[in-house]
Write an enzyme that holds these catalytic residues in place. Structure first.
Site, mmCIF file in Angstrom:
data_model
loop_
_atom_site.group_PDB
_atom_site.id
_atom_site.type_symbol
_atom_site.label_atom_id
_atom_site.label_comp_id
_atom_site.label_asym_id
_atom_site.label_seq_id
_atom_site.Cartn_x
_atom_site.Cartn_y
_atom_site.Cartn_z
ATOM 1 N N LEU A 1 61.413 -3.068 67.878
ATOM 2 C CA LEU A 1 61.888 -2.476 69.130
ATOM 3 C C LEU A 1 63.395 -2.242 69.138
ATOM 4 C CD1 LEU A 1 59.703 -4.303 71.804
ATOM 5 C CD2 LEU A 1 59.390 -2.047 70.786
ATOM 6 N N GLY A 2 64.101 -2.754 68.136
ATOM 7 C CA GLY A 2 65.521 -2.459 68.003
ATOM 8 C C GLY A 2 66.330 -2.847 69.225
ATOM 9 N N CYS A 3 67.168 -1.911 69.688
ATOM 10 C CA CYS A 3 68.136 -2.206 70.744
ATOM 11 C C CYS A 3 67.509 -2.559 72.089
ATOM 12 C CB CYS A 3 69.080 -1.018 70.917
ATOM 13 S SG CYS A 3 70.269 -0.829 69.568
ATOM 14 N N MET A 4 66.269 -2.173 72.314
ATOM 15 C CA MET A 4 65.669 -2.485 73.613
ATOM 16 C C MET A 4 64.840 -3.766 73.573
ATOM 17 S SD MET A 4 62.572 0.245 73.982
ATOM 18 C CE MET A 4 61.144 0.188 72.896
ATOM 19 N N ALA A 5 64.872 -4.492 72.445
ATOM 20 C CA ALA A 5 64.007 -5.656 72.269
ATOM 21 C C ALA A 5 64.259 -6.742 73.309
ATOM 22 C CB ALA A 5 64.176 -6.227 70.865
#
Length: 375
Positions: free
Chosen positions: A139-143
């Site tokens: 999910l990268g930056c929104m994790a």
């Protein structure tokens, strides 16, 4: 409504200011004979508005990075140590024993391990053998925001339970230890005046100018848990959004020499168009407007993302203050970043009872997540 009880963070050992990092990158370009305007590197690093960042591996190996397999293994070792340290601090701060944790939710993208890092931790910390493991990847930056949302969903159905949300990213190290070098080596055989390639080259430089490493963990409990007390932030509601046909906008490619980031120039614009259909219904469902949000925790993907979000929703400099502070001090540490902001909120802000807060993040997909809080 699920409660956020406490948050703790940890940072790796190696810290470098932006000027040192920019100088290192320029020296590498000179060493391999890449004909690029070095002033562009200085400008891109300066424009991030970051003072410096933390990394799991030192710059000593930058000019001769180890194989990707070595970097990946080192990242797992460093991640496990940092995560253990963070979780132990969290348990102590919250005043709860590890055996009282019912679920362990972990969010990782750039730490490649099977089993995932949480499995390493349960062999170091005494958790109940019946504790549920929920590792979520990619999910990268929104994790961090997505993690708050998914855990809140779970706790609504399990109001007596306690959950640890752990976010860990070592993307800064992954990009600096082989990823960017491989790309710059490829650039030697490309026409730098070709607009599409030059745009991608700038994107790779922005990547190594933005991202750092970090770990953050949060304890959340259901309504009927003994630690659910007045004065703590409660999750009122959540929203998710997804923009079709945007896979190219953000993500990470795994190559022979390491990770390569996908970071499109379209991100700031999509931050505006993607967040509006997520935030407007979320606020409307609770009879709220943007002006009634007293505390903003917007993932600082970069100055342009923050500016675009502020323009779209009419936010003030005060609304962006926390996001800008965290970006300046640790950089973009991807998923954990909003939990760094939550940790800063616990330690430095005294919010009046009834204050509404909004946690906002965007990431690969291209997707958006929002969590409405109330103190």
């Amino acid at each position: 409504m699920p409660y956020i009880v406490a948050t703790e963070t940890s940072l790796p050992t190696y810290y470098y200011d932006q000027q040192t990092l920019a100088t290192t990158l320029k020296k590498y370009c000179q060493a391999i004979g890449l004909d690029i305007d070095l002033d562009i590197i200085d400008s891109l690093f300066h424009n991030t508005q970051i003072d410096g960042r933390y990394f799991a591996m030192p710059l000593d190996t930058f000019f001769d990075p180890p194989p990707f397999s070595t970097v990946a293994a080192r990242c797992v070792e460093e991640a496990a140590d940092l995560c253990e340290k963070t979780v132990r601090k969290l348990l102590a701060t919250a005043g709860i024993h590890s055996t009282e944790i019912h679920q362990f939710t972990s969010m990782l993208s750039t730490v490649v391990s099977v089993p995932t890092v949480d499995a390493i931790l349960i062999n170091r910390i005494e958790f109940a053998p019946t504790m549920k493991r929920v590792p979520i990847n990619g999910l990268g930056c929104m994790a961090g925001v997505a993690g708050l949302s998914r855990v809140a969903d779970y706790l609504k159905g399990h109001p007596t339970e306690a959950v640890i949300l752990l976010t860990c990213e070592l993307g800064g190290t992954a990009f600096w230890q082989g990823g960017v070098q491989g790309y710059l080596q490829e650039a030697l055989n490309r026409d730098l005046t070709e607009s599409s390639f030059y745009t991608d080259l700038v994107s790779q430089i922005v990547t190594v100018a933005l991202f750092g490493d970090g770990v953050a963990a949060t304890l959340m409990v259901g309504d009927d848990h003994p630690l659910a007390k007045p004065g703590l932030p409660r999750v009122v509601d959540t929203r998710s959004g997804f923009l079709p046909d945007t896979l190219h906008v953000a993500g990470v490619d795994v190559l022979d020499n390491g990770f390569r980031n996908r970071l499109s120039v379209d991100v700031p614009g999509l931050a505006k168009t993607g967040l509006r259909p997520v935030l407007d219904p979320l606020l409307a469902d609770h009879g709220l407007t943007v002006d009634q949000i007293g505390h903003w925790l917007i993932h600082p993907g970069g100055p342009k993302v923050l500016t675009a979000t502020a323009e779209e929703f009419g936010l003030t400099a005060e609304n962006l203050k926390l996001s800008q502070h965290v970006l300046r001090t640790v950089g973009n540490v991807s998923g954990p970043t909003v939990l760094y902001m939550m940790d800063e909120t616990f330690s430095s802000y005294e919010l009046e009872p009834g204050t509404y807060g909004l946690v906002v993040g965007m990431g690969p997909g291209f997707s958006q997540e929002a969590v409405l809080l109330q103190w």
